[in-house]
Motif scaffolding. Structure first.
Motif, short mmCIF file in Angstrom:
data_model
loop_
_atom_site.label_atom_id
_atom_site.label_comp_id
_atom_site.label_asym_id
_atom_site.label_seq_id
_atom_site.Cartn_x
_atom_site.Cartn_y
_atom_site.Cartn_z
N VAL A 103 0.83 -1.20 0.00
CA VAL A 103 0.00 0.00 0.00
C VAL A 103 0.86 1.25 0.00
CG1 VAL A 103 -1.65 1.34 1.36
CG2 VAL A 103 -1.99 -1.11 1.07
N GLU A 104 1.93 1.27 0.78
CA GLU A 104 2.81 2.43 0.82
C GLU A 104 3.44 2.68 -0.54
OE1 GLU A 104 6.47 4.13 3.58
OE2 GLU A 104 6.24 1.98 3.29
N ARG A 105 3.96 1.63 -1.17
CA ARG A 105 4.53 1.79 -2.50
C ARG A 105 3.48 2.27 -3.50
NH1 ARG A 105 7.50 -3.93 -2.49
NH2 ARG A 105 9.47 -3.38 -1.48
N GLY A 106 2.31 1.66 -3.44
CA GLY A 106 1.27 2.02 -4.40
C GLY A 106 0.84 3.47 -4.27
N LEU A 107 0.63 3.94 -3.04
CA LEU A 107 0.18 5.31 -2.83
C LEU A 107 1.26 6.32 -3.19
CD1 LEU A 107 -1.84 5.00 0.50
CD2 LEU A 107 -2.73 5.24 -1.82
N LEU A 108 2.52 6.05 -2.79
CA LEU A 108 3.60 6.98 -3.13
C LEU A 108 3.79 7.04 -4.65
CD1 LEU A 108 6.25 6.18 -0.37
CD2 LEU A 108 4.78 8.19 -0.54
N GLY A 109 3.76 5.90 -5.30
CA GLY A 109 3.89 5.89 -6.75
C GLY A 109 2.74 6.59 -7.43
N PHE A 110 1.53 6.42 -6.89
CA PHE A 110 0.36 7.07 -7.48
C PHE A 110 0.45 8.58 -7.32
CE2 PHE A 110 -3.94 8.79 -6.68
CZ PHE A 110 -4.45 8.64 -7.96
N LEU A 111 0.86 9.06 -6.14
CA LEU A 111 1.00 10.50 -5.93
C LEU A 111 2.04 11.10 -6.87
CD1 LEU A 111 0.81 10.70 -2.03
CD2 LEU A 111 -0.97 11.32 -3.68
N ALA A 112 3.14 10.37 -7.07
CA ALA A 112 4.14 10.84 -8.03
C ALA A 112 3.57 10.87 -9.44
CB ALA A 112 5.37 9.94 -7.97
N ALA A 113 2.74 9.88 -9.79
CA ALA A 113 2.12 9.85 -11.11
C ALA A 113 1.15 11.01 -11.29
CB ALA A 113 1.39 8.52 -11.31
N VAL A 114 0.44 11.39 -10.23
CA VAL A 114 -0.46 12.55 -10.30
C VAL A 114 0.33 13.83 -10.52
CG1 VAL A 114 -2.10 13.95 -8.98
CG2 VAL A 114 -2.25 11.47 -8.90
N ALA A 115 1.45 13.95 -9.79
CA ALA A 115 2.29 15.16 -9.92
C ALA A 115 2.88 15.29 -11.32
CB ALA A 115 3.40 15.13 -8.88
N ILE A 116 3.12 14.17 -11.99
CA ILE A 116 3.69 14.22 -13.34
C ILE A 116 2.58 14.25 -14.40
CG2 ILE A 116 5.08 12.95 -15.02
CD1 ILE A 116 6.69 11.84 -12.67
#
Length: 302
Positions: A103-116
């Motif tokens: 979950v931590e990896r998924g959420l951090l990766g998703f937030l980075a994807a939103v920022a990009i």
């Protein structure tokens, strides 16, 4: 010739005053409407009972299939065996660690994807040359299975968390960008002209006009982006294995396959499904309801 009657000016004024009074009364009535909280029993019947009933139905059908002997227990374990695997993980203190790692990896990766993905989608939607150059590439990347990026990411970055995040970004950014592009394409041009008239142009226009108006499409892109993030992460964890990565849900699922532990495999699948549903219910469904309420598409009691 037909005679034409002339309405006195005072009667016209009286009729206009009555219409205005009726309009004001209607507006007052709208303001006076009280938002009633949905009764708890109604929430249970409409929101809780249907999914619980569906889960119970699946468990009953599953158990009947086991009792009927459709497949040996080495291929189709009983629900009780899966529950026993769950309790084993819980008693060993591994369950929450395994779930949180993914979950931590998924959420951090998703937030980075939103920022990009958000600025990329905004630029592609508003700059014709960039759209012609990058638009087809984004659509192609969105249709590319995320698992295809895992070997390349491992070679580029090694078997590390960075490789996991790279796979998530490559899977989620195109979906988020395309969702925003689709939402912007549906914004009426009148909104943009009105915004420019009021001085909202450039970054200000994007912030106050484009993004709020494109929010439904953007939110759909975010939901799809999260789905791609989660699937990309599970694919990466299934393939890439290293003690430095820890054990996430995908790695746990692969470990159970290597040990031919069918109850553990079913448990891993169920946990991956439950986490995906929980994120949608806790984050995206409330956001979607709020957006719909602000646009008057659902009642405020829902």
């Amino acid at each position: 010739m037909a005679s034409t009657e002339t309405v006195p000016a005072d009667e016209k004024g009286s009729a206009g005053a009555q219409d205005l009074a009726g309009l004001e009364a209607g507006l007052d009535a709208l303001d006076a409407v009280q938002v009633r909280r949905t009764p708890f029993t109604q929430v249970l019947v409409k929101k809780v009972l249907p999914p619980v009933s569906a889960v119970l139905l699946v468990l009953v059908v599953w158990q009947l299939a086991v009792l009927a002997g459709f497949a040996p227990e080495t291929k189709l374990p009983a629900p009780r065996a899966v529950g026993s695997s769950f309790m084993t993980l819980w008693n060993e203190g591994q369950l929450l660690d395994i779930i949180w790692t993914s979950v931590e990896r998924g959420l951090l990766g998703f937030l980075a994807a939103v920022a990009i993905g958000t600025p990329v989608g905004l630029v592609v939607a508003r700059v014709p040359f960039v759209r012609s150059a990058i638009g087809p590439i984004l659509s192609g990347l969105q249709s590319l299975p995320s698992v295809a990026w895992v070997p390349a990411a491992v070679i580029w970055l090694g078997i590390t968390d960075s490789a996991m995040y790279a796979v998530i970004l490559l899977g989620a950014v195109p979906s988020i960008a395309n969702g925003l592009i689709s939402g912007i394409d549906q914004v009426p041009p009148l909104y943009l002209r009105a915004g420019r008239t009021l001085g909202a142009s450039g970054v200000s226009g994007a912030r106050h006009i484009l993004l709020p108006a494109a929010l439904p499409g953007y939110l759909a892109g975010l939901k799809q982006g999260w789905a791609f993030s989660w699937r990309s992460l599970m694919a990466a964890e299934l393939i890439a294995s290293s003690p430095d990565l820890g054990t996430g849900l995908g790695r746990y699922l692969e470990n159970m396959r290597e040990g031919s532990d069918m109850p553990g495999i079913f448990l891993g699948i169920i946990l991956i499904l439950v986490v995906g549903i929980a994120i949608d219910l806790l984050i995206f469904s409330p956001l979607e309801r709020r957006v719909l309420r602000t646009r008057g598409l659902v009642s405020r009691s829902q």
